[in-house]
Structures are given as structure tokens and as C-alpha cells.
Design an enzyme around this catalytic site. Structure first.
Site, PDB file in Angstrom:
ATOM      1  N   SER A  68      -5.777  -8.895   4.916  1.00  0.00           N
ATOM      2  CA  SER A  68      -5.405  -7.598   5.288  1.00  0.00           C
ATOM      3  C   SER A  68      -6.470  -6.690   4.879  1.00  0.00           C
ATOM      4  CB  SER A  68      -4.174  -7.459   4.512  1.00  0.00           C
ATOM      5  OG  SER A  68      -3.869  -5.994   4.928  1.00  0.00           O
ATOM      6  N   HIS A  93      -6.192  -9.011   9.891  1.00  0.00           N
ATOM      7  CA  HIS A  93      -4.716  -8.078   9.759  1.00  0.00           C
ATOM      8  C   HIS A  93      -4.761  -6.815   9.365  1.00  0.00           C
ATOM      9  CE1 HIS A  93      -0.535  -8.192   9.147  1.00  0.00           C
ATOM     10  NE2 HIS A  93      -0.529  -7.473   8.367  1.00  0.00           N
ATOM     11  N   ASP A 111      -3.021  -3.086   9.223  1.00  0.00           N
ATOM     12  CA  ASP A 111      -1.993  -2.240   8.906  1.00  0.00           C
ATOM     13  C   ASP A 111      -1.755  -1.049   9.314  1.00  0.00           C
ATOM     14  OD1 ASP A 111      -0.061  -4.595   7.519  1.00  0.00           O
ATOM     15  OD2 ASP A 111      -1.909  -4.627   6.122  1.00  0.00           O
ATOM     16  N   MET A 136       0.444   2.415   9.126  1.00  0.00           N
ATOM     17  CA  MET A 136       1.692   2.860   8.778  1.00  0.00           C
ATOM     18  C   MET A 136       1.507   4.552   8.876  1.00  0.00           C
ATOM     19  SD  MET A 136       1.130   1.730   5.004  1.00  0.00           S
ATOM     20  CE  MET A 136       0.787  -0.236   4.505  1.00  0.00           C
ATOM     21  N   HIS A 180      -0.552  -4.861  12.731  1.00  0.00           N
ATOM     22  CA  HIS A 180       0.896  -5.015  12.261  1.00  0.00           C
ATOM     23  C   HIS A 180       1.534  -3.423  12.037  1.00  0.00           C
ATOM     24  CE1 HIS A 180       3.543  -5.512   8.157  1.00  0.00           C
ATOM     25  NE2 HIS A 180       4.344  -5.068   9.368  1.00  0.00           N
ATOM     26  N   MET A 218       3.663  -0.378  11.386  1.00  0.00           N
ATOM     27  CA  MET A 218       4.682   0.060  10.635  1.00  0.00           C
ATOM     28  C   MET A 218       4.905   1.488  10.776  1.00  0.00           C
ATOM     29  SD  MET A 218       3.586  -1.773   7.171  1.00  0.00           S
ATOM     30  CE  MET A 218       2.003  -2.267   7.817  1.00  0.00           C
ATOM     31  N   MET A 278       8.290 -10.375   6.205  1.00  0.00           N
ATOM     32  CA  MET A 278       7.722  -9.454   5.109  1.00  0.00           C
ATOM     33  C   MET A 278       8.201 -10.012   3.951  1.00  0.00           C
ATOM     34  SD  MET A 278       5.745  -7.291   6.599  1.00  0.00           S
ATOM     35  CE  MET A 278       5.577  -6.442   4.972  1.00  0.00           C
ATOM     36  N   ASP A 299       3.783 -11.896   5.212  1.00  0.00           N
ATOM     37  CA  ASP A 299       2.925 -10.925   4.936  1.00  0.00           C
ATOM     38  C   ASP A 299       3.361 -10.205   3.419  1.00  0.00           C
ATOM     39  OD1 ASP A 299       1.193  -8.714   5.031  1.00  0.00           O
ATOM     40  OD2 ASP A 299       2.089  -7.881   6.535  1.00  0.00           O
TER      41      ASP A 299
END
Ligand code: DX5
Ligand code: ZN
Length: 220
Positions: free
Chosen positions: A9, A34, A36, A38, A67, A69, A138, A176
Site C-alpha cells: 500500500s 495498492h 488508497d 480518501m 481502493h 474510500m 477491511m 486490507d
């Protein structure tokens, strides 16, 4: 048995030396990047957005697993396809029309993923599992790296694996949050296919070796 995958990540990478860390992953035993994203609304943190992903994509030589979020992810499906995402994962909890969202992701040529928060029950995927390429379980509450692994995740992996088998689906299981050498083997034994690891990799003395060790553990 097909090979199990490791996805470092980038949230835990050194943002002042991103290219260095991207190249490290490129030349390591890792399988995926990966990423992320957000928004400070769906989760209580803001990570990075499109310009940074564009810069990562320019150097990344492995599959890009994004991913999201964020609330209302439909707004950005095309954008992330154009930025080079290969897998696009949305949160179950952020989608009012999940089936429509999954079709939209696939129509942009990406694999469609669904992430479940620790409190979200596996049974809620009964009616969509055959349309999902990847379920991201998660194993921490989303929003931050470096949190401790929630032990109830093992039971969720078993339940998800049973649902996939019952429905004859080919969905992959990704884990994750809080992944280390301590839980990696038990997770793949329970049925996980892809392990995301952020701080365990990037905070180690030798990230390349740490990735190699994880890859060996999950395929032994
Ligand atoms: C958490 C993110 C994770 C995070 C994992 O919200 O979705 O991908 O980067 O970090 P570690 O491995 O440090 O728990
Ligand atoms: Zn993530």
C-alpha cells in the site's frame, strides 16, 4: 493452487521520494500496487488524489489496484480508468446502487471490487457476488495505515469463501489492514488471495526483503 499475491500500500510510502518507492515495488516480488484514495468524508482522513495517482502510474510497472474510500464513487469511475487503474474497488457502504456501479466499472475495462468495512456482514453480497471480481475485506477501520489487525477477519474470510463457492463465483478475496508476517499464512489458509501491506512493508528496514518474505510465507 494459484499463486497468492502481495500488494504493497503506497499510503505508507515516502511521499517525498515516491519514485524511489515505486521503483522498489517494481523490482520486488510484489504483484500489485495498492492505492488508497480518501476523501475526508467517507473516512476521517484525506490521502491523495488524481495528480499523485497520475505520477504513480507513470512509473508503476505492475497492476494498479485502486481502493476508493470516498462517497458517491460513481462520479469518478471514468477518471480512474483514464489514470490507469486496473482494479477499481468501491465501498459497499458508499454505494446506493452497487449493481449499477459494478457494471459501470467493468464497462470502463477495469476489474470491479467491493470493499466491506469490519462491521459489514458478508451475507449482504449474496445477490452481487457473481458480478464482483474482488472483495476487499477491511481488517481495520478504513482511513489510516498502521492500525492493528481485527481478529474477526478470519471468520469473515471463511464466510466469504463459502459464499463464493456456493454461488460458483470466481471472485478473489483481498485483505486490507494490519497485515504482517504473523497473520499472512492464516489469512491465505482461510481463503485469501491478495494481501495488502502498508506500514509492515514500508516501515521495515528492508522493504524489498519484507515483500519477499511475505510472498514466500503466503505461497508456502
Ligand atoms: C486503510 C487502507 C489500507 C492501509 C493499510 O484505510 O485502506 O490500504 O494503507 O495499511 P497497513 O498495512 O499499515 O494497515
Ligand atoms: Zn486500502
Amino acid at each position: 493452487m494459484s499463486s497468492k499475491l502481495i500488494a504493497p500500500s503506497i499510503l505508507a510510502a515516502d511521499f517525498a521520494n515516491l519514485q524511489h518507492d515505486i521503483e522498489m515495488v517494481n523490482s520486488s516480488d510484489a504483484d500489485w500496487f495498492h492505492i488508497d484514495i480518501m476523501d475526508g468524508v467517507f473516512v476521517p482522513n484525506i490521502s491523495f488524489g488524481m495528480p499523485v495517482l497520475k505520477a504513480i502510474s507513470a512509473h508503476a510497472k505492475k497492476l494498479i489496484d485502486v481502493h476508493l474510500m470516498i462517497v458517491d464513487p460513481n462520479r469518478y469511475i471514468k477518471t480512474f480508468a483514464n489514470l490507469g487503474a486496473n482494479v477499481l474497488t468501491v465501498h459497499y457502504e458508499a454505494c446506493t446502487h452497487l449493481h449499477r456501479t459494478l457494471q459501470a466499472i467493468k464497462s470502463e475495462g477495469m476489474q470491479a471490487g467491493v470493499a466491506l468495512n469490519p462491521h459489514t456482514n458478508i451475507s449482504l453480497l449474496e445477490d452481487t457476488i457473481n458480478d464482483i471480481d474482488l472483495v476487499c475485506l477491511m481488517s481495520v477501520n478504513p482511513g489510516f495505515g498502521g492500525q492493528s489487525f481485527i481478529e474477526n477477519t478470519y471468520s469473515k474470510v471463511h464466510q466469504l469463501k463459502a459464499l463464493i463457492d456456493k454461488k460458483g463465483a470466481s471472485t478473489k478475496i483481498e485483505i486490507d489492514g494490519g497485515v504482517t508476517n504473523k497473520n499472512a499464512k492464516q489469512l491465505v489458509d482461510a481463503g485469501a488471495d491478495i494481501l495488502v501491506a502498508g506500514s509492515y512493508v514500508f516501515n521495515s528496514n528492508n522493504p524489498t526483503e519484507t515483500i519477499k518474505d511475505l510472498k514466500t510465507i503466503v505461497n508456502s
